[in-house]
Scaffold this motif. Structure first.
Motif, PDB file in Angstrom:
ATOM      1  N   GLY A   1     -12.206   0.538  -5.850  1.00 12.28           N
ATOM      2  CA  GLY A   1     -13.485   0.195  -5.235  1.00 12.28           C
ATOM      3  C   GLY A   1     -13.800   1.028  -4.012  1.00 12.28           C
ATOM      4  O   GLY A   1     -14.968   1.341  -3.745  1.00 12.28           O
ATOM      5  N   SER A   2     -12.758   1.396  -3.273  1.00 12.68           N
ATOM      6  CA  SER A   2     -12.963   2.176  -2.049  1.00 12.68           C
ATOM      7  C   SER A   2     -13.004   3.683  -2.310  1.00 12.68           C
ATOM      8  O   SER A   2     -13.249   4.468  -1.386  1.00 12.68           O
ATOM      9  CB  SER A   2     -11.854   1.872  -1.043  1.00 12.68           C
ATOM     10  OG  SER A   2     -10.596   2.337  -1.523  1.00 12.68           O
TER      11      SER A   2
ATOM     12  N   ALA B   1      -4.143  -5.937  -7.867  1.00 15.94           N
ATOM     13  CA  ALA B   1      -5.073  -6.124  -6.752  1.00 15.94           C
ATOM     14  C   ALA B   1      -5.217  -4.836  -5.948  1.00 15.94           C
ATOM     15  O   ALA B   1      -6.328  -4.481  -5.521  1.00 15.94           O
ATOM     16  CB  ALA B   1      -4.596  -7.265  -5.855  1.00 15.94           C
ATOM     17  N   TRP B   2      -4.113  -4.118  -5.745  1.00 12.16           N
ATOM     18  CA  TRP B   2      -4.175  -2.858  -4.996  1.00 12.16           C
ATOM     19  C   TRP B   2      -5.027  -1.845  -5.743  1.00 12.16           C
ATOM     20  O   TRP B   2      -5.863  -1.158  -5.140  1.00 12.16           O
ATOM     21  CB  TRP B   2      -2.771  -2.302  -4.793  1.00 12.16           C
ATOM     22  CG  TRP B   2      -2.750  -1.029  -3.994  1.00 12.16           C
ATOM     23  CD1 TRP B   2      -2.682  -0.900  -2.646  1.00 12.16           C
ATOM     24  CD2 TRP B   2      -2.827   0.316  -4.523  1.00 12.16           C
ATOM     25  NE1 TRP B   2      -2.712   0.435  -2.275  1.00 12.16           N
ATOM     26  CE2 TRP B   2      -2.809   1.200  -3.413  1.00 12.16           C
ATOM     27  CE3 TRP B   2      -2.918   0.854  -5.805  1.00 12.16           C
ATOM     28  CZ2 TRP B   2      -2.865   2.580  -3.561  1.00 12.16           C
ATOM     29  CZ3 TRP B   2      -2.981   2.237  -5.959  1.00 12.16           C
ATOM     30  CH2 TRP B   2      -2.951   3.082  -4.845  1.00 12.16           C
TER      31      TRP B   2
ATOM     32  N   LYS C   1      -7.407  -2.379  -7.896  1.00 16.28           N
ATOM     33  CA  LYS C   1      -8.811  -2.799  -7.856  1.00 16.28           C
ATOM     34  C   LYS C   1      -9.440  -2.415  -6.530  1.00 16.28           C
ATOM     35  O   LYS C   1     -10.558  -1.874  -6.478  1.00 16.28           O
ATOM     36  CB  LYS C   1      -8.909  -4.304  -8.085  1.00 16.28           C
ATOM     37  CG  LYS C   1     -10.344  -4.833  -8.100  1.00 16.28           C
ATOM     38  CD  LYS C   1     -10.375  -6.327  -8.380  1.00 16.28           C
ATOM     39  CE  LYS C   1     -11.805  -6.852  -8.391  1.00 16.28           C
ATOM     40  NZ  LYS C   1     -11.841  -8.324  -8.671  1.00 16.28           N
ATOM     41  N   GLN C   2      -8.723  -2.684  -5.422  1.00 17.25           N
ATOM     42  CA  GLN C   2      -9.256  -2.376  -4.096  1.00 17.25           C
ATOM     43  C   GLN C   2      -9.363  -0.865  -3.890  1.00 17.25           C
ATOM     44  O   GLN C   2     -10.373  -0.350  -3.382  1.00 17.25           O
ATOM     45  CB  GLN C   2      -8.352  -3.010  -3.026  1.00 17.25           C
ATOM     46  CG  GLN C   2      -8.904  -2.949  -1.604  1.00 17.25           C
ATOM     47  CD  GLN C   2      -8.686  -1.598  -0.936  1.00 17.25           C
ATOM     48  OE1 GLN C   2      -7.679  -0.928  -1.200  1.00 17.25           O
ATOM     49  NE2 GLN C   2      -9.612  -1.204  -0.066  1.00 17.25           N
TER      50      GLN C   2
ATOM     51  N   ASP D   1       0.829  -1.205   0.000  1.00 18.29           N
ATOM     52  CA  ASP D   1       0.000   0.000   0.000  1.00 18.29           C
ATOM     53  C   ASP D   1       0.862   1.254   0.000  1.00 18.29           C
ATOM     54  O   ASP D   1       0.617   2.188  -0.775  1.00 18.29           O
ATOM     55  CB  ASP D   1      -0.931  -0.003   1.215  1.00 18.29           C
ATOM     56  CG  ASP D   1      -1.827   1.223   1.254  1.00 18.29           C
ATOM     57  OD1 ASP D   1      -2.664   1.376   0.349  1.00 18.29           O
ATOM     58  OD2 ASP D   1      -1.673   2.038   2.171  1.00 18.29           O
TER      59      ASP D   1
END
Length: 398
Positions: free
Chosen positions: A250-251, A243-244, A246-247, A211
């Protein structure tokens, strides 16, 4: 919700602003000011080629002309506010990032143990404990101080003597740290004797490291694909980067935007609403002409730079002279938000010898632009420690 489209001019300006190349930078070029400069860039690549000035020195000087070479090495050797390791290549990195390098140390160690037996001379792994004990007992150690009974001749970077390989392994895996350099030679010491305790004892999870690495890359690039963000520090894998993104998408931490490339095509990237708001308010760029290092952070991703600026650049050091298009070590030249050409220049004693300047297609070299380039060469003379500028008879290749 519609994906915003960012025009090429705005994208270039945001990118250059994040790389501290859009506007003049004030400051002393040393101490805390240099710490802040390094933090904003994220790292500065180190390279040994010294035709005019070393890459890391020119990178910093092009942003802060009061910078002098000894100041950067002081961050590593004296104040310990920077450390030396690898991003995509050897670099000096802000010390505050040391905790996220733990993941890189572990992954580099696994990679070296898997690959180096086939790449290096036999016996290096058997020298690891011996070399580590030598450093523990004797303090700062260079490759000349170990393996004194080994054959030192080498036919390339892959053919180090076993003890040098062990020394580099210990550094890349985080067990040793660069304490200082003499000339360009690295000296290593135990990590606990180089890296301040607070940074050594900060432990983050892999997810926290990914992150911080990804968000830090986005801050410094302004926008990018998941692959470009992963390549900035080279800590997260491509799968982790996807993956980061995408997350984070989404947030709501990041958004998507279509960035207009130099050829008019659109490239879907990730950015933030704050970055786009900021980009819309950027002032006109400085008119200063800047000579950049071939390893400048703005150009290290050659493909990205070519897409964004339409500037195709390759270093021709390893190209036979007869086949070079430009020269051995040619410097990109920036003006405003455009890369306007490339310069072949070198230091020859106390003379800054300019062999050629090739403007990019569509760039007109009028009197004002020529005067701006000559003025930059005058400023560069201070870094290169030259007192005369010598222009070749036919140096302007128009």
């Amino acid at each position: 919700m519609a994906v915003p489209v960012i025009d090429n001019r705005t994208a270039r300006r945001l990118f250059l602003d994040r790389h501290l190349l859009l506007r003049p930078q004030s400051g002393t070029g040393k101490g805390r000011d240099l710490d802040q400069l390094l933090h904003k860039l994220g790292f500065v690549q180190i390279d040994s080629v010294n035709t005019l000035a070393r890459a890391h020195d020119l990178i910093l000087w092009s942003r802060q002309t009061r910078f002098r070479p000894s100041a950067l090495m002081d961050l590593v050797a004296q104040t310990r506010t920077g450390f030396e390791h690898w991003t995509h290549d050897a670099a000096i990195i802000p010390m505050e990032f040391y905790p996220i390098w733990r993941l890189k140390f572990a992954r580099d160690e696994a990679r070296m143990r898997a690959r180096w037996p086939a790449w290096r001379r036999e016996g290096w792994d058997g020298e690891i404990e011996t070399v580590l004990r030598h450093v523990a007992d004797n303090g700062p150690t260079s490759s000349r101080d170990v393996g004194t009974d080994e054959q030192k001749g080498s036919s390339g970077w892959w053919d180090w003597h076993p003890s040098k390989t062990a020394l580099e392994f210990l550094w890349r895996s985080g067990q040793l740290a660069v304490s200082h350099r003499q000339g360009f030679r690295k000296f290593f010491d135990l990590t606990e004797r180089v890296i301040p305790r607070d940074y050594r004892t900060t432990h983050l999870t892999d997810a926290e490291i990914v992150d911080q690495g990804m968000s830090g890359a986005l801050d410094r690039l302004g926008f990018g694909t998941s692959g470009e963000l992963a390549a900035f520090f080279e800590i997260a894998t491509r799968e982790e980067a996807k993956a980061w993104c995408k997350q984070a998408l989404g947030s709501g931490r990041i958004i998507e935007a279509d960035i207009t490339m130099a050829d008019g095509t659109l490239r879907r990237c990730f950015t933030t609403s704050e970055a786009l708001d900021y980009a819309a308010s950027l002032p006109e760029p400085s008119s200063r002409i800047r000579v950049l290092s071939p390893f400048d952070p703005a150009l290290r991703d050659r493909t990205r730079a070519e897409r964004l600026f339409g500037f195709h650049y390759r270093i021709e050091i390893f190209v036979p002279e007869a086949k070079r298009q430009y020269g051995y070590y040619v410097f990109p030249v920036l003006q405003g938000d455009r890369l306007i050409g490339r310069l072949d220049a070198k230091r020859d004693g106390k003379t800054l010898a300019v062999r050629a300047f090739w403007p990019e297609a569509g760039v007109k070299m009028g009197k004002a632009r020529i005067a701006g380039l000559v003025a930059e060469l005058g400023r560069l003379s201070h870094l290169a420690a030259t007192d005369t500028i010598e222009l070749a008879k036919i140096w302007l290749k128009v």
